[in-house]
Design a protein around this motif. Sequence first.
Motif, short mmCIF file in Angstrom:
data_model
loop_
_atom_site.label_atom_id
_atom_site.label_comp_id
_atom_site.label_asym_id
_atom_site.label_seq_id
_atom_site.Cartn_x
_atom_site.Cartn_y
_atom_site.Cartn_z
N UNK A 105 0.77 -1.23 0.10
CA UNK A 105 -0.11 -0.04 -0.02
C UNK A 105 0.80 1.35 0.03
N UNK A 106 1.81 1.17 0.62
CA UNK A 106 2.97 2.50 0.81
C UNK A 106 3.48 2.60 -0.67
N UNK A 107 4.09 1.55 -1.35
CA UNK A 107 5.04 1.78 -2.40
C UNK A 107 4.28 1.50 -3.66
N UNK A 108 2.95 0.99 -3.84
CA UNK A 108 2.23 0.85 -4.91
C UNK A 108 2.73 -0.02 -5.84
N UNK A 109 2.87 0.37 -7.23
CA UNK A 109 3.34 -0.16 -8.11
C UNK A 109 4.83 -0.51 -8.32
N UNK A 110 5.40 -0.02 -7.46
CA UNK A 110 7.03 -0.11 -7.07
C UNK A 110 7.41 -1.55 -6.59
N UNK A 111 6.28 -2.12 -6.02
CA UNK A 111 6.37 -3.39 -5.40
C UNK A 111 5.48 -4.63 -5.92
N UNK A 112 5.91 -5.54 -6.64
CA UNK A 112 5.14 -6.64 -6.97
C UNK A 112 5.38 -7.72 -6.06
N UNK A 113 4.21 -8.30 -5.37
CA UNK A 113 4.23 -9.26 -4.49
C UNK A 113 4.01 -10.61 -5.14
N UNK A 114 4.85 -11.84 -4.66
CA UNK A 114 4.50 -12.93 -5.37
C UNK A 114 4.53 -14.04 -4.27
N UNK A 115 4.23 -15.23 -4.71
CA UNK A 115 4.40 -16.38 -3.88
C UNK A 115 5.81 -16.67 -3.48
N UNK A 116 6.07 -17.29 -2.40
CA UNK A 116 7.48 -17.36 -1.76
C UNK A 116 8.13 -18.72 -2.38
N UNK A 117 8.18 -18.73 -3.64
CA UNK A 117 8.98 -19.74 -4.40
C UNK A 117 9.86 -19.26 -5.46
#
Length: 276
Positions: A205-217
């Motif tokens: 929420x803080x960084x928006x599109x600067x951060x892409x979250x994925x599954x931990x693999x």
Amino acid sequence: VFGGRPLFLMQCRSSLRVGGRPYSVTERLLMRRAARVYPREPEGAVWLRARGVPQACYLGNPMLDALDEGSLELPPPYLLLLPGSRQDAYQSLPLMLEACRLLRDTSLTPVVAWAGLPLEGLERAGFSLEATGRSEGVTHRLCHPDGTVVYLAQRAFGAALRGSRVALSTSGTAAEQAAGYGVPLVGFPTQGPQYTPGFAQTQKRLLGEALMLTEPNPEAIVRGVRAFLSSETLLERARAAGKAAMGEPGAALRIALDIHQHLLATAREPELSRSR
């Protein structure tokens, strides 16, 4: 409450971007005693001024300043690994190393910005650890039998940021600094203690599109990196989001000059009163 006057407050942690009320009523009452309040984002200054803190002034985020500036002496562009400074690093770095093996075709130089945790307990996913004999810059190499080499760097974070194309991250402050320097992030949750799923979502929420979250693999992490590398649009949006969230470097100097000017003006007031 007990500070001398004039009092100056830098507020680098609280952000409107993560939702809720970033500053409590009590905090705002105490802020009114300060000569200046420097929030971390322009929205924070607007929000505070509208709620009884007229001396709130946005001059940037000091988190982007005073980075370690040791020499790295590696060819950019880098794939930057930010496992963080907490115990999460021991969980996340092995996954990042596996991802590096799958990204050998990208021609990115993998660099770990290591925060100084002991290396003895690190699971290395088949990599051997070789010391270079240096105390800063590239202090170790992680080498895999398939030819993958990952460089572990210490006290050279500024050089690493400026040469990086994409970063893998389970870090807090380092991720925000990377985003501010225009480095897109691929993050994934750990079991803690810091980069839990809840923490990851807050940072998103803080960084928006600067951060892409994925599954931990490793496979999911690699897909995230390749998505950034294959789309200039995604890269530009990530860079713009990081700049919007973190501002421009140089805030520490701007705030110091503002404090200096305020103190000079305060010192002149008795002289002006006597001259009248």
